[in-house]
Scaffold this active site. Sequence first.
Site, PDB file in Angstrom:
ATOM      1  N   ARG A   1       4.361   1.520   7.749  1.00  0.00           N
ATOM      2  CA  ARG A   1       5.806   1.780   7.809  1.00  0.00           C
ATOM      3  C   ARG A   1       6.110   3.064   7.052  1.00  0.00           C
ATOM      4  O   ARG A   1       5.213   3.675   6.485  1.00  0.00           O
ATOM      5  CB  ARG A   1       6.555   0.632   7.137  1.00  0.00           C
ATOM      6  CG  ARG A   1       6.027   0.408   5.731  1.00  0.00           C
ATOM      7  CD  ARG A   1       6.855  -0.549   4.930  1.00  0.00           C
ATOM      8  NE  ARG A   1       6.149  -1.025   3.759  1.00  0.00           N
ATOM      9  CZ  ARG A   1       6.057  -0.392   2.605  1.00  0.00           C
ATOM     10  NH1 ARG A   1       6.641   0.767   2.439  1.00  0.00           N
ATOM     11  NH2 ARG A   1       5.384  -0.904   1.584  1.00  0.00           N
TER      12      ARG A   1
ATOM     13  N   GLU B   1     -12.552  -7.570  -6.420  1.00  0.00           N
ATOM     14  CA  GLU B   1     -13.079  -6.211  -6.437  1.00  0.00           C
ATOM     15  C   GLU B   1     -13.241  -5.681  -7.844  1.00  0.00           C
ATOM     16  O   GLU B   1     -12.677  -6.215  -8.802  1.00  0.00           O
ATOM     17  CB  GLU B   1     -12.257  -5.268  -5.535  1.00  0.00           C
ATOM     18  CG  GLU B   1     -10.822  -5.107  -5.895  1.00  0.00           C
ATOM     19  CD  GLU B   1     -10.043  -4.306  -4.829  1.00  0.00           C
ATOM     20  OE1 GLU B   1     -10.366  -4.339  -3.627  1.00  0.00           O
ATOM     21  OE2 GLU B   1      -9.079  -3.642  -5.236  1.00  0.00           O
TER      22      GLU B   1
ATOM     23  N   HIS C   1       2.670  -2.876 -11.502  1.00  0.00           N
ATOM     24  CA  HIS C   1       2.199  -2.469 -10.169  1.00  0.00           C
ATOM     25  C   HIS C   1       3.318  -1.994  -9.255  1.00  0.00           C
ATOM     26  O   HIS C   1       3.176  -1.965  -8.044  1.00  0.00           O
ATOM     27  CB  HIS C   1       1.407  -3.600  -9.497  1.00  0.00           C
ATOM     28  CG  HIS C   1       0.239  -4.053 -10.312  1.00  0.00           C
ATOM     29  ND1 HIS C   1      -0.791  -3.212 -10.655  1.00  0.00           N
ATOM     30  CD2 HIS C   1      -0.051  -5.245 -10.889  1.00  0.00           C
ATOM     31  CE1 HIS C   1      -1.664  -3.875 -11.389  1.00  0.00           C
ATOM     32  NE2 HIS C   1      -1.237  -5.104 -11.558  1.00  0.00           N
TER      33      HIS C   1
END
Length: 652
Positions: free
Chosen positions: A297, A200, A235
Amino acid sequence: MFSSVLIANRGEIALRIARTARRLGMRVIAVHSEADAEAPFVAFADEAHCIGPAPARESYLVTERILDVAKKTGAECLHPGYGFLSENAEFAEACAAAGVTFVGPPPSAVRAMGLKDAAKALVEKAGVPVVPGYHGDIQEPAFLKEKAYQIGYPVLIKAVAGGGGKGMRRVDKHADFEEALASCQREAQNSFGNAHVLIEKYVLAPRHVEVQVFGDKHGNVIHFFERDCSMQRRHQKVIEEAPAPGMDAATRAAFGKAAVDAAKAVGYYGAGTIEFIADGSRGLRPDGFYFMEMNTRLQVEHPVTEEITGFDLVELQFRVAAGEKMPVAQGDLTIHGHAVEARLYAEEPERGFLPSTGTLHALQLAGGEGIRIDSGVLEGGEVTPFYDPMIAKVIAHGANRDEALDRLRDALLDSVVAGPKTNTRFLCALIDHPDFRAGRLDTGLIDRNLEALGAVPPELDRAAVAAGALALLGEEQMRLADAGLARSGWASDPWSENDGFALAPGRKGSLRVKAEQEEIVLPLDASASEIGEALPGADRDFTLVAGGEGIFVLDRGRQVAVSIPDPLDVSFDDHGGDAGGLVKSPMHGKLVALFVKDGEAVEKGQRVAIVEAMKMEHPVLAPRTGTVEGIAFEAGAQLGEGARIMVIAEAE
Ligand code: ADP
């Protein structure tokens, strides 16, 4: 509502779920590994069951063991928390098959969102914007390279099965593509057993903005606004907040709609999070964000949403799982003030954020107005290498962003953690960084500012060393005085200048003190003023905590450990070759067996004792051939980490 719950998790999240469950009148059933037998979440539960050894794959990840407990105890529902089995569709199905209600989404939704490529394709069909790129089945390197070129560099190669920030490669130049692809595929295969990738567009100055969604089993899906989690390193989220700075009403409505559409596309119910990426260089705009993935979740950072909305999301999870309708409609929800969460970690930002384990000799987390602390450890507990070294989540709420940030920083600075090193100082620097304060956020902020944030090897703080050395010297002089070696009239206050330090008549010993990699030698009969001159700054405002082999000197969230090195400990001598004769306990634990007596001859490598820690036995070996001397403990004794058990005197 359910009358009992089994919590298939540990630490702060297990405790946090247990509190709500108890308030709702449920019997709380904990499962735990051997390493967690003494953990606060186990103590809090109405009943607790051990499901295996410390490593998660032998305990918290073993479906059969967990479901055995569920059956044995008659648990009506099971809450998976986050991590571990929380996003495992097979586990959710196994719960259903065992007759236990899984507090979470339908397995079909977990599966549909499980792989990044399929999830992207699915939400794209529902009209949700996705990052431009290729997420099809063809995986030929030449084809993918061509796609990357069409998308335009920089691009991001992502493992479709990736998670936790793993399996991603940014590529800036066409020439670098093949190598990055191969390495990403290797990592994906090794870590996730699936080498598939997608390509991407790399969003420049990316902002991570996620939306909390909630659905019930009657087809209602609403959102609880957004969280900004752009403060990341590798990240991984460091600080999260709600609402997102700079989010106007129109943009919020666009984010919210996209999130609800994505959740509806998979027939979602329960708590979920839709993660979006926005181009931070243009500010948040209704047409400037893209779907990244859905987490099916509860999230670590859910407390900031609870703080601004006033809802207990875990309670809602239970209600929805029990079949109740959402108790609120979208239009009833409003945002109150601002909330921010910091993840307080046992780690060293100064050394590449390496985890720092060991006994928590002190743990006092400061409360205060608007402060909430979600923690799973207590003073005296251990940060083990087996699990995530998070000590606590510190959450601050305020009328506005600045007030919330000020409260968070003050709570962190007022907290005392000694033993493992922490990221407190780093978090405080980040909270007060001008770009962060101004809301100029993007996921690269931390990496660009490591030095300004103090995440570089620090200069040793000599004043802190001085304070620690002085305290240790005082103790040593006191010990000598007690042993009758010092002149009578030893001052009760070792800091007092007038009394001076106790002197052993005719005895001119010295004390070696170690701090980090440095050693300082102090004359035992030095006076406080002499030491003050030699080691200036000792009177600065430090917090001193005794523990382990010495003293922890704390200064605004940074710790310097000062200790008296054992003369036989080779790690302090540079003689090389000889392994030294000191036999130390490798960890905090119990001396369960002692195989030798004083005066006994032993061979190098011979097993001389066993220390048990976290239900595992660790043999202690003779470091050299020689004679056993000075056994300091009997079998059964509790040992601190590094405690000196005996010495092996060198054979003649
Ligand atoms: P994981 O499942 O490993 O958490 P995500 O897809 O959620 O992976 O991405 C994690 C982080 O990587 C994001 O929060 C963001 O910082 C960065 N990231 C992901 N996709 C892009 C992108 N297209 N451009 C720039 N950064 C990205």
